[in-house]
Design a protein around this motif. Structure first.
Motif, PDB file in Angstrom:
ATOM      1  N   THR A   1       0.830  -1.204   0.000  1.00  0.00           N
ATOM      2  CA  THR A   1       0.000   0.000   0.000  1.00  0.00           C
ATOM      3  C   THR A   1       0.862   1.249   0.000  1.00  0.00           C
ATOM      4  O   THR A   1       0.556   2.221  -0.701  1.00  0.00           O
ATOM      5  N   PHE A   2       1.941   1.224   0.748  1.00  0.00           N
ATOM      6  CA  PHE A   2       2.864   2.355   0.765  1.00  0.00           C
ATOM      7  C   PHE A   2       3.376   2.648  -0.645  1.00  0.00           C
ATOM      8  O   PHE A   2       3.393   3.801  -1.091  1.00  0.00           O
ATOM      9  N   VAL A   3       3.764   1.605  -1.361  1.00  0.00           N
ATOM     10  CA  VAL A   3       4.257   1.767  -2.731  1.00  0.00           C
ATOM     11  C   VAL A   3       3.144   2.277  -3.646  1.00  0.00           C
ATOM     12  O   VAL A   3       3.358   3.189  -4.458  1.00  0.00           O
ATOM     13  N   ILE A   4       1.941   1.720  -3.496  1.00  0.00           N
ATOM     14  CA  ILE A   4       0.809   2.120  -4.339  1.00  0.00           C
ATOM     15  C   ILE A   4       0.449   3.587  -4.090  1.00  0.00           C
ATOM     16  O   ILE A   4       0.140   4.323  -5.029  1.00  0.00           O
ATOM     17  N   ILE A   5       0.474   4.018  -2.841  1.00  0.00           N
ATOM     18  CA  ILE A   5       0.172   5.422  -2.532  1.00  0.00           C
ATOM     19  C   ILE A   5       1.185   6.332  -3.230  1.00  0.00           C
ATOM     20  O   ILE A   5       0.816   7.323  -3.855  1.00  0.00           O
ATOM     21  N   PHE A   6       2.450   5.981  -3.130  1.00  0.00           N
ATOM     22  CA  PHE A   6       3.499   6.803  -3.755  1.00  0.00           C
ATOM     23  C   PHE A   6       3.333   6.815  -5.272  1.00  0.00           C
ATOM     24  O   PHE A   6       3.329   7.872  -5.900  1.00  0.00           O
ATOM     25  N   CYS A   7       3.173   5.629  -5.864  1.00  0.00           N
ATOM     26  CA  CYS A   7       3.014   5.546  -7.327  1.00  0.00           C
ATOM     27  C   CYS A   7       1.669   6.123  -7.774  1.00  0.00           C
ATOM     28  O   CYS A   7       1.583   6.755  -8.822  1.00  0.00           O
ATOM     29  N   GLY A   8       0.635   5.879  -6.967  1.00  0.00           N
ATOM     30  CA  GLY A   8      -0.709   6.321  -7.325  1.00  0.00           C
ATOM     31  C   GLY A   8      -0.821   7.822  -7.461  1.00  0.00           C
ATOM     32  O   GLY A   8      -1.471   8.313  -8.395  1.00  0.00           O
ATOM     33  N   SER A   9      -0.199   8.545  -6.565  1.00  0.00           N
ATOM     34  CA  SER A   9      -0.262  10.005  -6.675  1.00  0.00           C
ATOM     35  C   SER A   9       0.429  10.474  -7.954  1.00  0.00           C
ATOM     36  O   SER A   9      -0.036  11.399  -8.618  1.00  0.00           O
ATOM     37  N   ASN A  10       1.517   9.809  -8.317  1.00  0.00           N
ATOM     38  CA  ASN A  10       2.199  10.157  -9.571  1.00  0.00           C
ATOM     39  C   ASN A  10       1.361   9.779 -10.788  1.00  0.00           C
ATOM     40  O   ASN A  10       1.335  10.507 -11.773  1.00  0.00           O
ATOM     41  N   ILE A  11       0.673   8.647 -10.717  1.00  0.00           N
ATOM     42  CA  ILE A  11      -0.195   8.218 -11.821  1.00  0.00           C
ATOM     43  C   ILE A  11      -1.328   9.221 -12.018  1.00  0.00           C
ATOM     44  O   ILE A  11      -1.625   9.633 -13.138  1.00  0.00           O
ATOM     45  N   ILE A  12      -1.947   9.629 -10.923  1.00  0.00           N
ATOM     46  CA  ILE A  12      -3.049  10.591 -11.010  1.00  0.00           C
ATOM     47  C   ILE A  12      -2.543  11.936 -11.549  1.00  0.00           C
ATOM     48  O   ILE A  12      -3.185  12.546 -12.401  1.00  0.00           O
ATOM     49  N   ASN A  13      -1.399  12.373 -11.064  1.00  0.00           N
ATOM     50  CA  ASN A  13      -0.838  13.645 -11.550  1.00  0.00           C
ATOM     51  C   ASN A  13      -0.486  13.585 -13.035  1.00  0.00           C
ATOM     52  O   ASN A  13      -0.710  14.543 -13.770  1.00  0.00           O
ATOM     53  N   LYS A  14       0.057  12.460 -13.473  1.00  0.00           N
ATOM     54  CA  LYS A  14       0.527  12.364 -14.852  1.00  0.00           C
ATOM     55  C   LYS A  14      -0.594  11.990 -15.829  1.00  0.00           C
ATOM     56  O   LYS A  14      -0.677  12.553 -16.916  1.00  0.00           O
ATOM     57  N   PHE A  15      -1.444  11.035 -15.451  1.00  0.00           N
ATOM     58  CA  PHE A  15      -2.443  10.514 -16.388  1.00  0.00           C
ATOM     59  C   PHE A  15      -3.874  10.943 -16.087  1.00  0.00           C
ATOM     60  O   PHE A  15      -4.776  10.683 -16.866  1.00  0.00           O
ATOM     61  N   GLY A  16      -4.093  11.534 -14.924  1.00  0.00           N
ATOM     62  CA  GLY A  16      -5.415  12.040 -14.596  1.00  0.00           C
ATOM     63  C   GLY A  16      -6.228  11.137 -13.680  1.00  0.00           C
ATOM     64  O   GLY A  16      -5.863   9.993 -13.400  1.00  0.00           O
ATOM     65  N   TRP A  17      -7.339  11.708 -13.232  1.00  0.00           N
ATOM     66  CA  TRP A  17      -8.209  11.033 -12.270  1.00  0.00           C
ATOM     67  C   TRP A  17      -8.776   9.734 -12.835  1.00  0.00           C
ATOM     68  O   TRP A  17      -8.830   8.722 -12.143  1.00  0.00           O
ATOM     69  N   ARG A  18      -9.219   9.743 -14.071  1.00  0.00           N
ATOM     70  CA  ARG A  18      -9.862   8.561 -14.660  1.00  0.00           C
ATOM     71  C   ARG A  18      -8.934   7.347 -14.619  1.00  0.00           C
ATOM     72  O   ARG A  18      -9.343   6.258 -14.244  1.00  0.00           O
TER      73      ARG A  18
END
Length: 184
Positions: free
Chosen positions: A95-112
């Protein structure tokens, strides 16, 4: 003789009296029928509902099956608890890794993309898991081990992505709602 004036009001009492002076916005009371009708009239809220309910149903079916397989593989309560404890630790790290990567994914590729990451990850792992449940003989130790591995991977993905991305994107989805929709 002592003075008869009351003690000075404390900051807590001042805060309490100030908050009593402010009027709280009351949440409108709606019947179940009115709530469903309100939900059905908003495409946006319907989509959020499908996402949340879909996740919940899929997760609950998967977790029930997973726990029964793990109990079958580890019938000794101590072994079962050890497995679940190790699993919980892995969920935390993942989960720690997903939170870190997830924020970058949302910033780069968007909410959808962020919102679809959880159902996509669950779908990838759920297909082999349900294949094992339906088509394999789970009385065989090897196939049981394969099924437990797939189901553990599914629940790991489900929990980690839920905590790391799904909850965040679900909360973000409420931002553009109007005030009436937020309180109903």
């Amino acid at each position: 003789s002592s003075s008869s004036s009351p003690p000075a009001a404390t900051s807590v009492e001042k805060d309490r009296s100030a908050s009593e002076g402010k009027k709280k916005k009351k949440k409108p009371k709606m019947s179940m029928k009115e709530s469903v009708q309100f939900l059905l009239n908003s495409e946006y809220l319907r989509l959020i509902s499908v996402l949340v309910v879909g996740y919940g149903v899929m997760y609950n079916f998967s977790e029930i099956s997973w726990k029964s397989l793990v109990k079958k593989q580890y019938p000794d309560p101590l072994d079962y608890q050890r497995y679940m404890g190790n699993f919980s630790s892995i969920v935390g790290a993942t989960t720690f890794v997903i939170i870190f990567c997830g924020s970058n994914i949302i910033n780069k590729f968007g909410w959808r993309t962020g919102a679809l990451a959880t159902p996509f990850a669950m779908s990838l792992v759920s297909v082999p898991f349900f294949f094992c449940l339906v088509f394999l003989n789970l009385n065989n130790a090897h196939t049981l081990n394969v099924a437990v591995s797939f189901s553990t991977a599914l629940i790991l993905c489900s929990r980690s992505f839920k905590y790391g991305m799904f909850d965040a994107t679900t909360q973000m989805s409420y931002i553009p709602l109007d005030v009436e929709s937020k309180v109903k």
